[in-house]
Design a protein around this motif. Sequence first.
Motif, PDB file in Angstrom:
ATOM      1  N   ASP A  81       9.135  39.266   5.462  1.00 11.72           N
ATOM      2  CA  ASP A  81       8.035  38.499   5.237  1.00 11.72           C
ATOM      3  C   ASP A  81       7.687  37.755   6.650  1.00 11.72           C
ATOM      4  OD1 ASP A  81       8.038  39.222   2.469  1.00 11.72           O
ATOM      5  OD2 ASP A  81       9.241  37.530   2.007  1.00 11.72           O
ATOM      6  N   LEU A  82       8.697  37.277   7.309  1.00 11.79           N
ATOM      7  CA  LEU A  82       8.209  36.841   8.644  1.00 11.79           C
ATOM      8  C   LEU A  82       7.615  37.879   9.735  1.00 11.79           C
ATOM      9  CD1 LEU A  82      11.766  35.033   9.240  1.00 11.79           C
ATOM     10  CD2 LEU A  82       9.770  33.944   8.812  1.00 11.79           C
ATOM     11  N   ASP A  83       7.652  39.103   9.416  1.00 18.11           N
ATOM     12  CA  ASP A  83       7.088  39.943  10.422  1.00 18.11           C
ATOM     13  C   ASP A  83       5.794  39.800   9.891  1.00 18.11           C
ATOM     14  OD1 ASP A  83       9.400  40.819  11.690  1.00 18.11           O
ATOM     15  OD2 ASP A  83       9.730  42.538  10.461  1.00 18.11           O
ATOM     16  N   GLY A  84       5.094  39.287   8.829  1.00 20.61           N
ATOM     17  CA  GLY A  84       3.828  39.378   8.466  1.00 20.61           C
ATOM     18  C   GLY A  84       3.136  38.255   9.098  1.00 20.61           C
ATOM     19  N   LEU A  85       3.931  37.300   9.835  1.00 22.24           N
ATOM     20  CA  LEU A  85       3.067  35.997  10.379  1.00 22.24           C
ATOM     21  C   LEU A  85       3.308  36.053  11.926  1.00 22.24           C
ATOM     22  CD1 LEU A  85       4.812  33.562   7.893  1.00 22.24           C
ATOM     23  CD2 LEU A  85       2.566  34.272   7.734  1.00 22.24           C
ATOM     24  N   ASP A  86       2.223  35.156  12.359  1.00 19.62           N
ATOM     25  CA  ASP A  86       2.108  35.329  13.781  1.00 19.62           C
ATOM     26  C   ASP A  86       2.654  33.869  14.355  1.00 19.62           C
ATOM     27  OD1 ASP A  86       1.378  38.095  14.163  1.00 19.62           O
ATOM     28  OD2 ASP A  86      -0.664  37.172  13.688  1.00 19.62           O
ATOM     29  N   ASN A  87       2.357  32.827  13.637  1.00 19.36           N
ATOM     30  CA  ASN A  87       2.585  31.422  14.110  1.00 19.36           C
ATOM     31  C   ASN A  87       3.915  31.164  13.941  1.00 19.36           C
ATOM     32  OD1 ASN A  87       2.448  28.510  14.059  1.00 19.36           O
ATOM     33  ND2 ASN A  87       0.407  28.745  14.813  1.00 19.36           N
ATOM     34  N   PRO A  88       4.628  30.434  15.026  1.00 15.28           N
ATOM     35  CA  PRO A  88       5.910  30.094  14.754  1.00 15.28           C
ATOM     36  C   PRO A  88       6.106  28.836  13.592  1.00 15.28           C
ATOM     37  CG  PRO A  88       5.405  29.621  16.775  1.00 15.28           C
ATOM     38  CD  PRO A  88       4.235  30.360  16.132  1.00 15.28           C
ATOM     39  N   VAL A  89       5.146  28.149  13.628  1.00 13.56           N
ATOM     40  CA  VAL A  89       5.234  26.789  12.550  1.00 13.56           C
ATOM     41  C   VAL A  89       5.251  27.523  11.218  1.00 13.56           C
ATOM     42  CG1 VAL A  89       4.249  24.745  11.996  1.00 13.56           C
ATOM     43  CG2 VAL A  89       4.425  25.210  14.371  1.00 13.56           C
ATOM     44  N   ASP A  90       4.176  28.430  11.007  1.00 16.87           N
ATOM     45  CA  ASP A  90       4.053  29.246   9.978  1.00 16.87           C
ATOM     46  C   ASP A  90       5.420  29.708   9.239  1.00 16.87           C
ATOM     47  OD1 ASP A  90       1.378  28.081   9.427  1.00 16.87           O
ATOM     48  OD2 ASP A  90       0.517  29.817  10.261  1.00 16.87           O
ATOM     49  N   LYS A  91       6.043  30.279  10.346  1.00 21.51           N
ATOM     50  CA  LYS A  91       7.385  31.184  10.133  1.00 21.51           C
ATOM     51  C   LYS A  91       8.351  30.196   9.738  1.00 21.51           C
ATOM     52  CE  LYS A  91       6.563  34.937  13.458  1.00 21.51           C
ATOM     53  NZ  LYS A  91       7.185  35.780  14.432  1.00 21.51           N
ATOM     54  N   ILE A 190      10.966  18.587   7.548  1.00 17.44           N
ATOM     55  CA  ILE A 190      11.291  19.634   8.532  1.00 17.44           C
ATOM     56  C   ILE A 190      10.546  19.605   9.707  1.00 17.44           C
ATOM     57  CG2 ILE A 190      12.235  21.898   9.099  1.00 17.44           C
ATOM     58  CD1 ILE A 190      13.966  21.452   6.457  1.00 17.44           C
ATOM     59  N   GLN A 191       9.275  20.216   9.194  1.00 19.47           N
ATOM     60  CA  GLN A 191       8.208  20.364  10.232  1.00 19.47           C
ATOM     61  C   GLN A 191       8.078  19.157  11.159  1.00 19.47           C
ATOM     62  OE1 GLN A 191       4.803  21.352   7.906  1.00 19.47           O
ATOM     63  NE2 GLN A 191       4.873  23.369   8.199  1.00 19.47           N
ATOM     64  N   ALA A 192       7.946  17.820  10.502  1.00 16.64           N
ATOM     65  CA  ALA A 192       7.923  16.760  11.375  1.00 16.64           C
ATOM     66  C   ALA A 192       9.106  16.296  12.065  1.00 16.64           C
ATOM     67  CB  ALA A 192       7.640  15.377  10.413  1.00 16.64           C
ATOM     68  N   GLY A 193      10.235  16.874  11.769  1.00 17.54           N
ATOM     69  CA  GLY A 193      11.697  16.522  12.367  1.00 17.54           C
ATOM     70  C   GLY A 193      11.535  17.184  13.906  1.00 17.54           C
ATOM     71  N   VAL A 194      10.728  18.453  13.684  1.00 15.90           N
ATOM     72  CA  VAL A 194      10.951  19.350  15.020  1.00 15.90           C
ATOM     73  C   VAL A 194       9.644  19.319  15.700  1.00 15.90           C
ATOM     74  CG1 VAL A 194      12.353  21.107  13.677  1.00 15.90           C
ATOM     75  CG2 VAL A 194       9.907  21.423  13.726  1.00 15.90           C
ATOM     76  N   GLY A 195       8.879  18.238  15.301  1.00 15.78           N
ATOM     77  CA  GLY A 195       7.857  17.942  16.335  1.00 15.78           C
ATOM     78  C   GLY A 195       6.541  18.479  16.154  1.00 15.78           C
ATOM     79  N   ALA A 196       6.345  19.467  15.039  1.00 13.92           N
ATOM     80  CA  ALA A 196       4.934  20.272  14.859  1.00 13.92           C
ATOM     81  C   ALA A 196       4.008  19.356  14.468  1.00 13.92           C
ATOM     82  CB  ALA A 196       5.273  21.220  13.727  1.00 13.92           C
ATOM     83  N   VAL A 197       2.677  19.884  15.033  1.00 16.25           N
ATOM     84  CA  VAL A 197       1.562  18.947  14.720  1.00 16.25           C
ATOM     85  C   VAL A 197       0.422  19.936  14.329  1.00 16.25           C
ATOM     86  CG1 VAL A 197       2.028  17.457  16.701  1.00 16.25           C
ATOM     87  CG2 VAL A 197       0.936  19.494  17.240  1.00 16.25           C
ATOM     88  N   PHE A 198      -0.492  19.276  13.646  1.00 15.17           N
ATOM     89  CA  PHE A 198      -1.450  20.111  13.045  1.00 15.17           C
ATOM     90  C   PHE A 198      -2.946  19.497  13.168  1.00 15.17           C
ATOM     91  CE2 PHE A 198       2.377  20.053  10.736  1.00 15.17           C
ATOM     92  CZ  PHE A 198       2.580  21.450  10.450  1.00 15.17           C
ATOM     93  N   ASP A 199      -4.118  20.368  13.115  1.00 13.28           N
ATOM     94  CA  ASP A 199      -5.345  19.751  13.365  1.00 13.28           C
ATOM     95  C   ASP A 199      -5.622  19.342  11.954  1.00 13.28           C
ATOM     96  OD1 ASP A 199      -5.912  22.043  11.684  1.00 13.28           O
ATOM     97  OD2 ASP A 199      -6.756  23.232  13.259  1.00 13.28           O
ATOM     98  N   ASP A 200      -6.932  18.821  12.084  1.00 14.62           N
ATOM     99  CA  ASP A 200      -7.565  18.162  10.825  1.00 14.62           C
ATOM    100  C   ASP A 200      -7.650  19.144   9.531  1.00 14.62           C
ATOM    101  OD1 ASP A 200      -8.003  16.032  12.401  1.00 14.62           O
ATOM    102  OD2 ASP A 200     -10.071  16.285  12.786  1.00 14.62           O
ATOM    103  N   GLY A 201      -7.478  20.312   9.857  1.00 14.95           N
ATOM    104  CA  GLY A 201      -7.585  21.128   8.737  1.00 14.95           C
ATOM    105  C   GLY A 201      -6.257  21.443   8.220  1.00 14.95           C
ATOM    106  N   GLY A 202      -5.243  21.052   8.783  1.00 14.23           N
ATOM    107  CA  GLY A 202      -3.907  21.444   8.459  1.00 14.23           C
ATOM    108  C   GLY A 202      -3.226  22.444   9.159  1.00 14.23           C
TER     109      GLY A 202
END
Length: 208
Positions: A81-91, A190-202
């Motif tokens: 499943d992970l191989d099908g994703l490119d973005n590390p935050v999505d992973k 967990i995303q917030a805890g590791v410092g991930a950020v998102f645009d207005d579209g999420g």
Amino acid sequence: MPRIAAPTNAAQREQTQRKILDAFGELLFSHGLPGLTMTDVARTAGVGRTAVYNYFADLEQLLVAYALDETGRFVTELKTDLDGLDNPVDKLSLYVRAQLEDLSRRHLPPGPAMRSVLSGDSFAKLAVHVGELNQLLADILREGMDQHYLPEADADALVQLIHGSLTASASRRNADTPDADRVAAAVRFIQAGVGAVFDDGGRPTTIP
């Protein structure tokens, strides 16, 4: 002459072992580990008690075999499943969701509890798969840092914190909170805890 359920003796043994492992998993889900006996497993699997002992010497060996089987399948499916994703935050999101769903489904005792009921040798066997999961998560985090989706940090320390949070979240399931909401909250935390950020579209975005 009795009917042979499988084409070969090896296939028959594999089929019987699968029944035993599935029965053990079903009992873990419905009753938990305390008080569970090999007789319970045999009855649920629909095989003789002696047959269970032909495959597993005791409940500890059965627990280890079940944990290795389940974890091995989980790791294989997760990697696909992970191989099908490119973005590390999505992973990272996929990893967290998959772990929570797996922890909720398998009802294996958490790591510290497993250590208390298993011998050192048995626990060491499980540690191989645990180490593989640790490495998988660490690679996702380092990929996020290398691509500037996550701030620089100690990836190995974050792995321990994330796994601790996942175990705690799985053990604090609230019947009043839908699983989807609980998992989504854990992902955001967990995303917030590791410092991930998102645009207005999420969508995940790089750090300036």
